[in-house]
Write a protein that holds these residues in place. Sequence first.
Motif, PDB file in Angstrom:
ATOM      1  N   ILE A  26       1.743 -79.233  64.165  1.00 26.36           N
ATOM      2  CA  ILE A  26       1.400 -79.511  65.549  1.00 26.36           C
ATOM      3  C   ILE A  26      -0.008 -80.077  65.522  1.00 26.36           C
ATOM      4  O   ILE A  26      -0.929 -79.433  65.016  1.00 26.36           O
ATOM      5  CB  ILE A  26       1.486 -78.256  66.430  1.00 26.36           C
ATOM      6  CG1 ILE A  26       2.890 -77.673  66.340  1.00 26.36           C
ATOM      7  CG2 ILE A  26       1.117 -78.600  67.880  1.00 26.36           C
ATOM      8  CD1 ILE A  26       3.064 -76.342  67.002  1.00 26.36           C
ATOM      9  N   ASP A  28      -3.312 -82.710  67.109  1.00 27.03           N
ATOM     10  CA  ASP A  28      -4.012 -83.283  68.251  1.00 27.03           C
ATOM     11  C   ASP A  28      -3.711 -84.775  68.342  1.00 27.03           C
ATOM     12  O   ASP A  28      -3.007 -85.333  67.503  1.00 27.03           O
ATOM     13  CB  ASP A  28      -5.517 -83.000  68.174  1.00 27.03           C
ATOM     14  CG  ASP A  28      -6.195 -83.577  66.931  1.00 27.03           C
ATOM     15  OD1 ASP A  28      -5.790 -84.663  66.462  1.00 27.03           O
ATOM     16  OD2 ASP A  28      -7.146 -82.948  66.447  1.00 27.03           O
ATOM     17  N   PHE A  51      -2.660 -78.420  73.092  1.00 30.97           N
ATOM     18  CA  PHE A  51      -2.275 -77.806  71.825  1.00 30.97           C
ATOM     19  C   PHE A  51      -1.680 -76.415  72.041  1.00 30.97           C
ATOM     20  O   PHE A  51      -0.606 -76.101  71.531  1.00 30.97           O
ATOM     21  CB  PHE A  51      -3.510 -77.748  70.912  1.00 30.97           C
ATOM     22  CG  PHE A  51      -3.298 -77.046  69.607  1.00 30.97           C
ATOM     23  CD1 PHE A  51      -2.670 -77.685  68.562  1.00 30.97           C
ATOM     24  CD2 PHE A  51      -3.762 -75.744  69.416  1.00 30.97           C
ATOM     25  CE1 PHE A  51      -2.488 -77.037  67.333  1.00 30.97           C
ATOM     26  CE2 PHE A  51      -3.593 -75.098  68.208  1.00 30.97           C
ATOM     27  CZ  PHE A  51      -2.953 -75.740  67.167  1.00 30.97           C
ATOM     28  N   LYS A  52      -2.379 -75.568  72.772  1.00 36.14           N
ATOM     29  CA  LYS A  52      -1.934 -74.180  72.970  1.00 36.14           C
ATOM     30  C   LYS A  52      -0.568 -74.126  73.649  1.00 36.14           C
ATOM     31  O   LYS A  52       0.291 -73.326  73.268  1.00 36.14           O
ATOM     32  CB  LYS A  52      -2.955 -73.397  73.790  1.00 36.14           C
ATOM     33  CG  LYS A  52      -4.283 -73.219  73.096  1.00 36.14           C
ATOM     34  CD  LYS A  52      -5.268 -72.530  74.016  1.00 36.14           C
ATOM     35  CE  LYS A  52      -6.666 -72.597  73.471  1.00 36.14           C
ATOM     36  NZ  LYS A  52      -7.634 -72.009  74.395  1.00 36.14           N
ATOM     37  N   THR A  80     -10.178 -72.760  69.674  1.00 35.23           N
ATOM     38  CA  THR A  80      -8.841 -72.887  69.098  1.00 35.23           C
ATOM     39  C   THR A  80      -8.666 -71.930  67.925  1.00 35.23           C
ATOM     40  O   THR A  80      -7.591 -71.349  67.745  1.00 35.23           O
ATOM     41  CB  THR A  80      -8.561 -74.343  68.677  1.00 35.23           C
ATOM     42  OG1 THR A  80      -8.647 -75.159  69.852  1.00 35.23           O
ATOM     43  CG2 THR A  80      -7.192 -74.506  68.071  1.00 35.23           C
ATOM     44  N   THR A 114       0.465 -83.724  70.197  1.00 36.18           N
ATOM     45  CA  THR A 114       0.110 -83.300  71.551  1.00 36.18           C
ATOM     46  C   THR A 114      -0.898 -84.285  72.128  1.00 36.18           C
ATOM     47  O   THR A 114      -1.327 -85.203  71.453  1.00 36.18           O
ATOM     48  CB  THR A 114      -0.511 -81.885  71.535  1.00 36.18           C
ATOM     49  OG1 THR A 114      -1.810 -81.954  70.940  1.00 36.18           O
ATOM     50  CG2 THR A 114       0.361 -80.888  70.778  1.00 36.18           C
ATOM     51  N   GLU A 116      -3.829 -83.129  72.990  1.00 34.85           N
ATOM     52  CA  GLU A 116      -5.088 -82.403  72.799  1.00 34.85           C
ATOM     53  C   GLU A 116      -6.177 -83.322  72.271  1.00 34.85           C
ATOM     54  O   GLU A 116      -5.952 -84.087  71.340  1.00 34.85           O
ATOM     55  CB  GLU A 116      -4.880 -81.246  71.828  1.00 34.85           C
ATOM     56  CG  GLU A 116      -6.044 -80.297  71.751  1.00 34.85           C
ATOM     57  CD  GLU A 116      -6.280 -79.561  73.051  1.00 34.85           C
ATOM     58  OE1 GLU A 116      -7.386 -79.723  73.614  1.00 34.85           O
ATOM     59  OE2 GLU A 116      -5.376 -78.840  73.513  1.00 34.85           O
ATOM     60  N   ALA A 121      -7.748 -79.483  66.298  1.00 33.34           N
ATOM     61  CA  ALA A 121      -6.725 -78.710  67.006  1.00 33.34           C
ATOM     62  C   ALA A 121      -5.368 -79.068  66.390  1.00 33.34           C
ATOM     63  O   ALA A 121      -4.535 -79.750  66.996  1.00 33.34           O
ATOM     64  CB  ALA A 121      -6.757 -78.998  68.499  1.00 33.34           C
ATOM     65  N   ASN A 122      -5.192 -78.620  65.153  1.00 31.77           N
ATOM     66  CA  ASN A 122      -4.000 -78.909  64.371  1.00 31.77           C
ATOM     67  C   ASN A 122      -3.610 -77.657  63.606  1.00 31.77           C
ATOM     68  O   ASN A 122      -4.475 -76.871  63.205  1.00 31.77           O
ATOM     69  CB  ASN A 122      -4.279 -80.004  63.330  1.00 31.77           C
ATOM     70  CG  ASN A 122      -4.962 -81.212  63.906  1.00 31.77           C
ATOM     71  OD1 ASN A 122      -4.422 -81.889  64.758  1.00 31.77           O
ATOM     72  ND2 ASN A 122      -6.182 -81.487  63.442  1.00 31.77           N
TER      73      ASN A 122
END
Length: 132
Positions: A26, A28, A51-52, A80, A114, A116, A121-122
């Motif tokens: 997942i 950014d 992301f969340k 994060t 995402t 994000e 943020a991965n």
Amino acid sequence: MKKNGMLNSHIAKVLADLGHTDRIVIGDVGLPVPPGVPKIDLALRLGTPGFKEVVDAIAEDMVIEKVVIAEEMKAENKETLQYINDTFRDCEIEACPHERFKQLMGDAKAVIRTGEAKPYANCILQAGVHFG
């Protein structure tokens, strides 16, 4: 039509096909996707979806035994990092340099992008086994 759980058909298919130790990513909005790894692009605009939000939805449907993050998240994105630690407190969490993280993506079953727009943020989510 599916009533609940993962409604995105592409993500649902990837999750259904996962075996033990298979991995998904997942990422950014800026994370490069290695050649040959399928990309499921959810990004609509910067920040959407976050992301969340995406991680939470996937974690509801996936048995996760290990999470891999970039070491740089510890300094560059503490919010994060705290979220990862709280969400996956029962899983192994491995941190590695971002360049190594990108190498590990090469054998992922899919990268989910995402919207994000925060650094690092991965995460790589490694599938566990559900025996019960």
